[in-house]
Design a protein around this motif. Structure first.
Motif: not given
Length: 139
Positions: A62-86
């Motif tokens: 959930f920390k801010p990430s560097l631009p090159p990896d931001r989209h991958i972290q967003k996919i991991l967080r918003d399309k995988i981890v949070n939906p799994l938990r919800q």
């Protein structure tokens, strides 16, 4: 059902890991967990165990990430981890989206098509994407 029929919607709120009776209620039953597709079992199992019921990596996820990896972290967080938990379920298309982005990142040309060594996947996610120092350094 095909992958496209079960697309996982983004969950933009950061959710805590599942605990105790809530974990049992959310994760038990049919169409629960992470849907596998195209040799993704190693990745599905790793993602489920790292994020469904534990918060150990949340500070990095959930920390801010560097631009090159931001989209991958967003996919991991918003399309995988949070939906799994919800919802207790992540479609194969969400994991395939992550796999395609990892392939595009140039880490490995076959992340989207072949089964990989779990250590290779975990190293990429933990060290390159989430910025975690290696747990063990050999000299």
């Amino acid at each position: 059902m095909t992958c496209s029929e079960l697309d996982t919607p983004e969950v933009l709120s950061n959710l805590p890991p599942l605990r105790d009776d809530v974990a049992v209620r959310v994760l038990r039953g049919r169409m629960r967990g992470i849907q596998g597709h195209c040799n993704s079992c190693y990745m599905d199992a790793a993602l489920f165990s790292l994020f469904s019921c534990t918060s150990v990596l949340d500070c990095m996820l959930f920390k801010p990430s560097l631009p090159p990896d931001r989209h991958i972290q967003k996919i991991l967080r918003d399309k995988i981890v949070n939906p799994l938990r919800q919802k207790g379920f992540v479609s194969a298309s969400s994991v395939m989206n992550l796999r395609h982005h990892l392939t595009e990142k140039g880490q490995c040309s076959s992340f989207a098509t072949s089964e990989k060594d779990p250590e290779e996947f975990l190293s990429l996610i933990m060290h390159r994407i989430l910025g975690i120092e290696p747990l063990l350094k050999l000299q």
